[in-house]
Design a protein around this motif. Sequence first.
Motif, PDB file in Angstrom:
ATOM      1  N   LEU A  46      69.660  11.859 -28.769  1.00 15.09           N
ATOM      2  CA  LEU A  46      68.522  12.487 -29.427  1.00 15.09           C
ATOM      3  C   LEU A  46      68.477  14.014 -29.311  1.00 15.09           C
ATOM      4  CD1 LEU A  46      66.086  11.526 -31.072  1.00 15.09           C
ATOM      5  CD2 LEU A  46      64.804  11.535 -28.941  1.00 15.09           C
ATOM      6  N   PRO A  47      68.629  14.592 -28.121  1.00 12.94           N
ATOM      7  CA  PRO A  47      68.571  16.059 -28.061  1.00 12.94           C
ATOM      8  C   PRO A  47      69.601  16.735 -28.974  1.00 12.94           C
ATOM      9  CG  PRO A  47      68.309  15.157 -25.875  1.00 12.94           C
ATOM     10  CD  PRO A  47      68.708  13.998 -26.781  1.00 12.94           C
ATOM     11  N   ALA A  48      70.820  16.207 -29.000  1.00 11.92           N
ATOM     12  CA  ALA A  48      71.845  16.809 -29.862  1.00 11.92           C
ATOM     13  C   ALA A  48      71.485  16.650 -31.334  1.00 11.92           C
ATOM     14  CB  ALA A  48      73.210  16.180 -29.574  1.00 11.92           C
ATOM     15  N   ARG A  49      70.946  15.503 -31.704  1.00 11.52           N
ATOM     16  CA  ARG A  49      70.559  15.274 -33.107  1.00 11.52           C
ATOM     17  C   ARG A  49      69.450  16.237 -33.526  1.00 11.52           C
ATOM     18  NH1 ARG A  49      71.577  15.245 -37.908  1.00 11.52           N
ATOM     19  NH2 ARG A  49      70.326  13.961 -39.283  1.00 11.52           N
ATOM     20  N   PHE A  50      68.423  16.388 -32.693  1.00 12.61           N
ATOM     21  CA  PHE A  50      67.358  17.319 -33.033  1.00 12.61           C
ATOM     22  C   PHE A  50      67.860  18.764 -33.018  1.00 12.61           C
ATOM     23  CE2 PHE A  50      63.940  14.087 -32.086  1.00 12.61           C
ATOM     24  CZ  PHE A  50      63.336  14.165 -33.341  1.00 12.61           C
ATOM     25  N   ARG A  51      68.753  19.095 -32.094  1.00 11.50           N
ATOM     26  CA  ARG A  51      69.322  20.442 -32.052  1.00 11.50           C
ATOM     27  C   ARG A  51      70.048  20.739 -33.368  1.00 11.50           C
ATOM     28  NH1 ARG A  51      73.013  19.897 -28.438  1.00 11.50           N
ATOM     29  NH2 ARG A  51      71.507  19.445 -26.804  1.00 11.50           N
ATOM     30  N   GLU A  52      70.817  19.773 -33.832  1.00 10.08           N
ATOM     31  CA  GLU A  52      71.536  19.912 -35.102  1.00 10.08           C
ATOM     32  C   GLU A  52      70.540  20.087 -36.260  1.00 10.08           C
ATOM     33  OE1 GLU A  52      73.678  16.645 -37.869  1.00 10.08           O
ATOM     34  OE2 GLU A  52      74.496  16.808 -35.861  1.00 10.08           O
ATOM     35  N   LEU A  53      69.492  19.276 -36.271  1.00  5.96           N
ATOM     36  CA  LEU A  53      68.512  19.358 -37.355  1.00  5.96           C
ATOM     37  C   LEU A  53      67.765  20.690 -37.367  1.00  5.96           C
ATOM     38  CD1 LEU A  53      66.986  15.765 -37.278  1.00  5.96           C
ATOM     39  CD2 LEU A  53      68.289  16.804 -39.159  1.00  5.96           C
ATOM     40  N   LEU A  54      67.411  21.193 -36.185  1.00  5.54           N
ATOM     41  CA  LEU A  54      66.609  22.415 -36.118  1.00  5.54           C
ATOM     42  C   LEU A  54      67.430  23.703 -36.202  1.00  5.54           C
ATOM     43  CD1 LEU A  54      63.802  21.611 -33.524  1.00  5.54           C
ATOM     44  CD2 LEU A  54      63.796  21.344 -36.004  1.00  5.54           C
ATOM     45  N   GLU A  55      68.747  23.569 -36.307  1.00  8.25           N
ATOM     46  CA  GLU A  55      69.610  24.751 -36.433  1.00  8.25           C
ATOM     47  C   GLU A  55      69.129  25.608 -37.599  1.00  8.25           C
ATOM     48  OE1 GLU A  55      72.667  27.291 -35.461  1.00  8.25           O
ATOM     49  OE2 GLU A  55      72.320  25.386 -34.453  1.00  8.25           O
ATOM     50  N   GLY A  56      68.756  26.836 -37.310  1.00  9.83           N
ATOM     51  CA  GLY A  56      68.300  27.754 -38.352  1.00  9.83           C
ATOM     52  C   GLY A  56      66.847  27.587 -38.777  1.00  9.83           C
ATOM     53  N   CYS A  57      66.113  26.684 -38.148  1.00 12.26           N
ATOM     54  CA  CYS A  57      64.705  26.477 -38.504  1.00 12.26           C
ATOM     55  C   CYS A  57      63.829  27.573 -37.905  1.00 12.26           C
ATOM     56  CB  CYS A  57      64.206  25.136 -37.984  1.00 12.26           C
ATOM     57  SG  CYS A  57      64.840  23.739 -38.899  1.00 12.26           S
ATOM     58  N   THR A  58      62.755  27.858 -38.596  1.00  9.66           N
ATOM     59  CA  THR A  58      61.788  28.838 -38.100  1.00  9.66           C
ATOM     60  C   THR A  58      60.684  28.165 -37.292  1.00  9.66           C
ATOM     61  OG1 THR A  58      60.362  28.621 -40.034  1.00  9.66           O
ATOM     62  CG2 THR A  58      62.154  30.252 -40.158  1.00  9.66           C
ATOM     63  N   GLY A  59      60.479  26.874 -37.519  1.00 13.17           N
ATOM     64  CA  GLY A  59      59.363  26.161 -36.905  1.00 13.17           C
ATOM     65  C   GLY A  59      58.185  26.033 -37.844  1.00 13.17           C
ATOM     66  N   ALA A  70      58.336  20.377 -38.408  1.00  7.52           N
ATOM     67  CA  ALA A  70      59.548  19.869 -37.756  1.00  7.52           C
ATOM     68  C   ALA A  70      59.516  20.058 -36.243  1.00  7.52           C
ATOM     69  CB  ALA A  70      60.786  20.539 -38.353  1.00  7.52           C
ATOM     70  N   THR A  71      59.179  21.247 -35.785  1.00  7.59           N
ATOM     71  CA  THR A  71      59.166  21.516 -34.351  1.00  7.59           C
ATOM     72  C   THR A  71      58.110  20.683 -33.642  1.00  7.59           C
ATOM     73  OG1 THR A  71      59.980  23.748 -34.759  1.00  7.59           O
ATOM     74  CG2 THR A  71      58.992  23.342 -32.623  1.00  7.59           C
ATOM     75  N   ALA A  72      56.981  20.479 -34.283  1.00  5.83           N
ATOM     76  CA  ALA A  72      55.908  19.681 -33.679  1.00  5.83           C
ATOM     77  C   ALA A  72      56.359  18.249 -33.419  1.00  5.83           C
ATOM     78  CB  ALA A  72      54.669  19.699 -34.567  1.00  5.83           C
ATOM     79  N   TYR A  73      57.153  17.688 -34.317  1.00  7.13           N
ATOM     80  CA  TYR A  73      57.641  16.328 -34.075  1.00  7.13           C
ATOM     81  C   TYR A  73      58.571  16.280 -32.864  1.00  7.13           C
ATOM     82  CZ  TYR A  73      55.414  14.311 -38.145  1.00  7.13           C
ATOM     83  OH  TYR A  73      54.481  13.853 -39.039  1.00  7.13           O
ATOM     84  N   VAL A  74      59.368  17.317 -32.671  1.00  7.29           N
ATOM     85  CA  VAL A  74      60.222  17.375 -31.485  1.00  7.29           C
ATOM     86  C   VAL A  74      59.357  17.459 -30.227  1.00  7.29           C
ATOM     87  CG1 VAL A  74      62.025  18.679 -30.277  1.00  7.29           C
ATOM     88  CG2 VAL A  74      62.135  18.405 -32.770  1.00  7.29           C
ATOM     89  N   HIS A 170      61.990   7.222 -35.673  1.00 11.93           N
ATOM     90  CA  HIS A 170      61.061   7.445 -36.776  1.00 11.93           C
ATOM     91  C   HIS A 170      60.845   8.951 -36.993  1.00 11.93           C
ATOM     92  CE1 HIS A 170      58.015   5.414 -39.360  1.00 11.93           C
ATOM     93  NE2 HIS A 170      57.493   6.637 -39.369  1.00 11.93           N
ATOM     94  N   HIS A 171      60.721   9.695 -35.914  1.00 12.10           N
ATOM     95  CA  HIS A 171      60.462  11.122 -36.045  1.00 12.10           C
ATOM     96  C   HIS A 171      61.707  11.927 -36.394  1.00 12.10           C
ATOM     97  CE1 HIS A 171      56.396  10.332 -35.396  1.00 12.10           C
ATOM     98  NE2 HIS A 171      56.509  10.041 -34.109  1.00 12.10           N
ATOM     99  N   VAL A 172      62.887  11.418 -36.072  1.00  9.64           N
ATOM    100  CA  VAL A 172      64.108  12.036 -36.607  1.00  9.64           C
ATOM    101  C   VAL A 172      64.044  11.963 -38.129  1.00  9.64           C
ATOM    102  CG1 VAL A 172      66.606  11.718 -36.900  1.00  9.64           C
ATOM    103  CG2 VAL A 172      65.614  11.686 -34.607  1.00  9.64           C
ATOM    104  N   ARG A 173      63.653  10.809 -38.651  1.00  7.08           N
ATOM    105  CA  ARG A 173      63.525  10.643 -40.109  1.00  7.08           C
ATOM    106  C   ARG A 173      62.465  11.594 -40.673  1.00  7.08           C
ATOM    107  NH1 ARG A 173      67.898   8.718 -39.669  1.00  7.08           N
ATOM    108  NH2 ARG A 173      68.389   6.534 -39.799  1.00  7.08           N
ATOM    109  N   ASP A 174      61.345  11.756 -39.942  1.00 11.98           N
ATOM    110  CA  ASP A 174      60.311  12.691 -40.407  1.00 11.98           C
ATOM    111  C   ASP A 174      60.858  14.107 -40.501  1.00 11.98           C
ATOM    112  OD1 ASP A 174      58.310  10.743 -40.638  1.00 11.98           O
ATOM    113  OD2 ASP A 174      57.606  11.060 -38.576  1.00 11.98           O
ATOM    114  N   VAL A 175      61.596  14.535 -39.489  1.00 12.13           N
ATOM    115  CA  VAL A 175      62.162  15.886 -39.500  1.00 12.13           C
ATOM    116  C   VAL A 175      63.179  16.025 -40.631  1.00 12.13           C
ATOM    117  CG1 VAL A 175      63.563  17.561 -38.193  1.00 12.13           C
ATOM    118  CG2 VAL A 175      61.657  16.346 -37.078  1.00 12.13           C
ATOM    119  N   GLU A 176      63.983  15.004 -40.852  1.00 12.54           N
ATOM    120  CA  GLU A 176      64.922  15.044 -41.983  1.00 12.54           C
ATOM    121  C   GLU A 176      64.174  15.205 -43.306  1.00 12.54           C
ATOM    122  OE1 GLU A 176      68.511  12.314 -40.044  1.00 12.54           O
ATOM    123  OE2 GLU A 176      67.000  11.350 -41.321  1.00 12.54           O
TER     124      GLU A 176
END
Length: 186
Positions: A46-59, A70-74, A170-176
């Motif tokens: 999970l941490p690696a997956r969210f790290r990959e998803l949030l790459e370049g995100c502002t929050g 996105a950041t709130a779901y993490v 479920h929240h990985v899907r939300d962030v996606e």
Amino acid sequence: MRTEPTADGGVPVERWGADLYGDPCAGCGYAWSLTPHEAVRFLGTLPARFRELLEGCTGDERHPELSWGATAYVCHVADNLRAWAEGLGAGLRLGREVPVPGYDPDLLAQARRYHRIEPAAALWSLERAATAWTEAVLAALERDVVLLHAARGVQRAQDVARNNAHDAFHHVRDVERILAFDASAR
């Protein structure tokens, strides 16, 4: 909260897991047939997956159909893992069924100001929470720890493993969804 009376006619217990979400989950496709150890392995990624998803995100990324960014779901996933690790840890130390309170995730998000937390800070918190959760769940599975959740009733360690894996999946899907929406809006 959707509830039904317990089998013995006692206090209503909140519907949860496959009973509430379906099998597989209608919202994310999570299969409740995962073994507890498969759930632990998933949470380890999970941490690696969210790290990959949030790459370049502002929050600040949002989706109009979802409550949080996105950041709130993490942050929510990290806090949820931390809360359950704490309950399992108490069960391990006390060696008996331990009562655990529920919490309102929206109130916690407001109190912790999820919308103001930087993605890097959310990821840092998630990594630590996932490590603590994994240690607690593995030990709790070995010792058959049982928690008594205020709204869900009896939660065995294997139930906690599967339920927490579903929440995270479920929240990985939300962030996606949030990030796909954000990319299409540019």
